[in-house]
Design a protein around this motif. Structure first.
Motif, PDB file in Angstrom:
ATOM      1  N   ARG B  11      12.468 -45.066 -46.398  1.00 14.41           N
ATOM      2  CA  ARG B  11      12.356 -44.373 -47.686  1.00 14.41           C
ATOM      3  C   ARG B  11      11.381 -45.166 -48.545  1.00 14.41           C
ATOM      4  O   ARG B  11      11.581 -46.348 -48.789  1.00 14.41           O
ATOM      5  CB  ARG B  11      13.709 -44.336 -48.399  1.00 14.41           C
ATOM      6  CG  ARG B  11      14.612 -43.246 -47.908  1.00 14.41           C
ATOM      7  CD  ARG B  11      15.797 -43.034 -48.822  1.00 14.41           C
ATOM      8  NE  ARG B  11      16.515 -44.282 -49.081  1.00 14.41           N
ATOM      9  CZ  ARG B  11      17.732 -44.345 -49.608  1.00 14.41           C
ATOM     10  NH1 ARG B  11      18.361 -43.246 -49.941  1.00 14.41           N
ATOM     11  NH2 ARG B  11      18.302 -45.496 -49.809  1.00 14.41           N
ATOM     12  N   GLY B  12      10.346 -44.537 -49.001  1.00 11.53           N
ATOM     13  CA  GLY B  12       9.435 -45.218 -49.908  1.00 11.53           C
ATOM     14  C   GLY B  12       8.170 -45.720 -49.255  1.00 11.53           C
ATOM     15  O   GLY B  12       7.262 -46.147 -49.951  1.00 11.53           O
ATOM     16  N   SER B  13       8.113 -45.666 -47.927  1.00 13.86           N
ATOM     17  CA  SER B  13       6.913 -46.188 -47.289  1.00 13.86           C
ATOM     18  C   SER B  13       6.812 -45.760 -45.846  1.00 13.86           C
ATOM     19  O   SER B  13       7.692 -46.055 -45.039  1.00 13.86           O
ATOM     20  CB  SER B  13       6.917 -47.714 -47.373  1.00 13.86           C
ATOM     21  OG  SER B  13       6.070 -48.261 -46.391  1.00 13.86           O
ATOM     22  N   LYS B  14       5.738 -45.081 -45.514  1.00 11.86           N
ATOM     23  CA  LYS B  14       5.539 -44.669 -44.123  1.00 11.86           C
ATOM     24  C   LYS B  14       5.204 -45.861 -43.246  1.00 11.86           C
ATOM     25  O   LYS B  14       5.422 -45.831 -42.048  1.00 11.86           O
ATOM     26  CB  LYS B  14       4.420 -43.619 -44.046  1.00 11.86           C
ATOM     27  CG  LYS B  14       4.902 -42.236 -44.469  1.00 11.86           C
ATOM     28  CD  LYS B  14       3.757 -41.217 -44.515  1.00 11.86           C
ATOM     29  CE  LYS B  14       4.245 -39.919 -45.165  1.00 11.86           C
ATOM     30  NZ  LYS B  14       3.133 -39.122 -45.708  1.00 11.86           N
ATOM     31  N   MET B  20       9.823 -52.604 -48.885  1.00  9.75           N
ATOM     32  CA  MET B  20      10.345 -51.237 -48.964  1.00  9.75           C
ATOM     33  C   MET B  20      11.548 -51.065 -48.044  1.00  9.75           C
ATOM     34  O   MET B  20      12.521 -50.413 -48.400  1.00  9.75           O
ATOM     35  CB  MET B  20       9.253 -50.229 -48.605  1.00  9.75           C
ATOM     36  CG  MET B  20       8.252 -50.023 -49.724  1.00  9.75           C
ATOM     37  SD  MET B  20       9.074 -49.488 -51.259  1.00  9.75           S
ATOM     38  CE  MET B  20       7.920 -50.066 -52.481  1.00  9.75           C
TER      39      MET B  20
END
Lengths: 108, 108
Positions: B11-14, B20
């Motif tokens: 969540r928040g970063s690929k 994160m």
DNA sequence: AGCTTTGCTATAAATAATGTAGCAAACTAG
DNA sequence: CTAGTTTGCTACATTATTTATAGCAAAGCT
């Protein structure tokens, strides 16, 4: 869910110990991510949405409202921004960034 | 949801930036509360359940598994306990306790 | 052997987050 | 001024997460 307020019951404490209210607030999805991002500078609703790749507008709006009610962020002409207190808080969480790099080595 | 692992999408970063992944892990319900509590000393499953007044056993068990997989807690003869890394992490979060006391004054 | 404590699983109900669509208000270019 | 654009949301249906409650198997007393 109700916005966590120190002195009121929150997740983790019927007495609402300040740290518990804070952990409740920051422990909601995206809350820390939003603070983390805003430290770089004010941001619009849409920019935040892009940054938090998979947040829904519904949730973003809820989180923003909670963080505003908690005096951690404010609205400015440039969009949402950390308040003085929000910046203080960020500075407390900032060391997590470096620590996480060391922690990441466990996963290789 | 999958356990957040640095280097994998979270969540928040690929890209799974370590910070994160950490924010995702700690941003789940009760995660920080568990770490906070365990710093005081090892605790059994039932004791943790009491402490986290409204956590369900299902969620507690899930959180414990995630935190173990992330090397932040370990099992000892005395029950669950923070690992060395878990203690380090706690020490980074600890200042939140004092800061929260000042923050609480906004809500009077 | 019986009673208790502990760590957990199962299941159903409640709550929270996502994904998508879209709208009203403010801003911008022509 | 006026036809887009951008922005800050709200609505609503779907999916995911958490709670609440019951209860069970294994280990530890007594």
């Amino acid at each position: 869910m109700a916005i966590p307020v120190p002195g009121q019951p929150v997740r983790g404490s019927k007495s609402g110990a300040p740290v518990m209210a804070l952990l409740d607030l920051l422990g909601r999805s995206w809350a820390m991510g939003i603070v983390w991002h805003l430290y770089k500078g004010p941001s619009t609703f849409r920019k935040l949405q892009e940054y938090c790749e998979t947040i829904s507008p519904t949730t973003l709006n809820k989180r923003l409202k909670e963080l505003r009610d908690s005096h951690l962020i404010v609205r400015t002409v440039d969009g949402y921004a950390l308040s003085q207190q929000g910046r203080e808080l960020y500075e407390l969480i900032e060391p997590l960034g470096n620590w996480a790099k060391g922690w990441a080595k466990n996963f290789k």
